[in-house]
Design a protein around this motif. Structure first.
Motif, PDB file in Angstrom:
ATOM      1  N   ARG A   1       0.842  -1.198   0.000  1.00 26.20           N
ATOM      2  CA  ARG A   1       0.000   0.000   0.000  1.00 26.20           C
ATOM      3  C   ARG A   1       0.877   1.248   0.000  1.00 26.20           C
ATOM      4  O   ARG A   1       1.784   1.380   0.805  1.00 26.20           O
ATOM      5  CB  ARG A   1      -0.910   0.009   1.224  1.00 26.20           C
ATOM      6  CG  ARG A   1      -1.890   1.155   1.226  1.00 26.20           C
ATOM      7  CD  ARG A   1      -2.848   0.997   2.418  1.00 26.20           C
ATOM      8  NE  ARG A   1      -3.645   2.173   2.618  1.00 26.20           N
ATOM      9  CZ  ARG A   1      -4.840   2.384   2.076  1.00 26.20           C
ATOM     10  NH1 ARG A   1      -5.361   1.460   1.283  1.00 26.20           N
ATOM     11  NH2 ARG A   1      -5.510   3.488   2.322  1.00 26.20           N
ATOM     12  N   ARG A   2       0.596   2.148  -0.927  1.00 23.95           N
ATOM     13  CA  ARG A   2       1.341   3.408  -1.017  1.00 23.95           C
ATOM     14  C   ARG A   2       0.381   4.477  -1.524  1.00 23.95           C
ATOM     15  O   ARG A   2      -0.337   4.263  -2.494  1.00 23.95           O
ATOM     16  CB  ARG A   2       2.514   3.265  -1.984  1.00 23.95           C
ATOM     17  CG  ARG A   2       3.315   4.528  -2.198  1.00 23.95           C
ATOM     18  CD  ARG A   2       4.121   4.928  -0.980  1.00 23.95           C
ATOM     19  NE  ARG A   2       5.200   3.963  -0.832  1.00 23.95           N
ATOM     20  CZ  ARG A   2       5.791   3.666   0.313  1.00 23.95           C
ATOM     21  NH1 ARG A   2       5.484   4.304   1.396  1.00 23.95           N
ATOM     22  NH2 ARG A   2       6.719   2.761   0.386  1.00 23.95           N
ATOM     23  N   GLY A   3       0.363   5.600  -0.859  1.00 22.12           N
ATOM     24  CA  GLY A   3      -0.467   6.722  -1.286  1.00 22.12           C
ATOM     25  C   GLY A   3      -1.948   6.413  -1.321  1.00 22.12           C
ATOM     26  O   GLY A   3      -2.661   6.911  -2.185  1.00 22.12           O
ATOM     27  N   GLY A   4      -2.398   5.580  -0.405  1.00 20.43           N
ATOM     28  CA  GLY A   4      -3.817   5.243  -0.340  1.00 20.43           C
ATOM     29  C   GLY A   4      -4.274   4.238  -1.376  1.00 20.43           C
ATOM     30  O   GLY A   4      -5.463   3.966  -1.498  1.00 20.43           O
ATOM     31  N   LYS A   5      -3.346   3.651  -2.118  1.00 18.26           N
ATOM     32  CA  LYS A   5      -3.701   2.692  -3.158  1.00 18.26           C
ATOM     33  C   LYS A   5      -2.964   1.378  -2.928  1.00 18.26           C
ATOM     34  O   LYS A   5      -1.796   1.372  -2.561  1.00 18.26           O
ATOM     35  CB  LYS A   5      -3.327   3.260  -4.529  1.00 18.26           C
ATOM     36  CG  LYS A   5      -3.673   2.361  -5.676  1.00 18.26           C
ATOM     37  CD  LYS A   5      -3.278   2.960  -7.020  1.00 18.26           C
ATOM     38  CE  LYS A   5      -3.592   1.954  -8.106  1.00 18.26           C
ATOM     39  NZ  LYS A   5      -2.759   2.077  -9.261  1.00 18.26           N
TER      40      LYS A   5
END
Length: 174
Positions: free
Chosen positions: A155-159
């Motif tokens: 998960r990175r940047g809400g995605k």
């Protein structure tokens, strides 16, 4: 020290901590990494000084460019298991001005050769974010093949992003 055509791998030194800290604080460098929580230079330096020495289980080396001896990244074989003849590989090129110059491929070849020839490994594997196209290209270039996918494993940047597991067997290194 282990030398390729473009890089030399060497043990990390205490005075390497500022470079490691700078890379870890750069969002572009750690975009596809589990960088952990932010830490001060003093915290990283202390952790760096207290880490275990290199061993069969974990070998962490700095990546230097040949000629100018500039530290540009780090590479690690970890979780090595002699009973299974396998280990996990991690790679990090922190100096952005060195990206795309073949240093990662050369470092991978040198470290994998060490793993197969000196450590007597049969298999080296790694995990990479599926969307990290540049890293996947490097791994494929040296012979790694995709063996599986962990859906929504990062998960990175809400995605959420899939993680790809890649493996290289003894004798497949290019």
């Amino acid at each position: 020290m282990f030398t390729g055509t473009k890089v030399r791998l060497r043990p990390l030194e205490p005075d390497d901590a500022p470079s490691l800290w700078r890379w870890g604080a750069d969002p572009e460098v750690v975009r596809w990494m589990n960088a952990g929580y932010p830490e001060s230079l003093a915290q990283l330096t202390r952790r760096h000084l207290e880490r275990d020495t290199n061993s069969y289980a974990t070998t962490l080396l700095g990546i230097e460019t040949l000629g100018d001896d500039k530290l540009v990244g780090a590479i690690r074989l970890r979780d090595a298991q002699p009973e299974l003849g396998m280990a996990q590989l991690d790679l990090w090129i922190g100096e952005k001005d060195q990206w795309g110059r073949g240093l990662a491929s050369d470092a991978m070849r040198v470290m994998c050769r060490y793993g197969f020839e000196e450590m007597r490994l049969h298999r080296i594997e790694l995990w990479v974010v599926a969307d990290n196209v540049a890293a996947r290209r490097v791994y494929e270039k040296v012979g790694f093949v995709q063996e599986g996918v962990a859906r929504d494993g990062f998960r990175r940047g809400g995605k959420w992003h899939d993680m790809v597991m890649m493996g290289l067997l003894e004798g497949e290194l290019r």
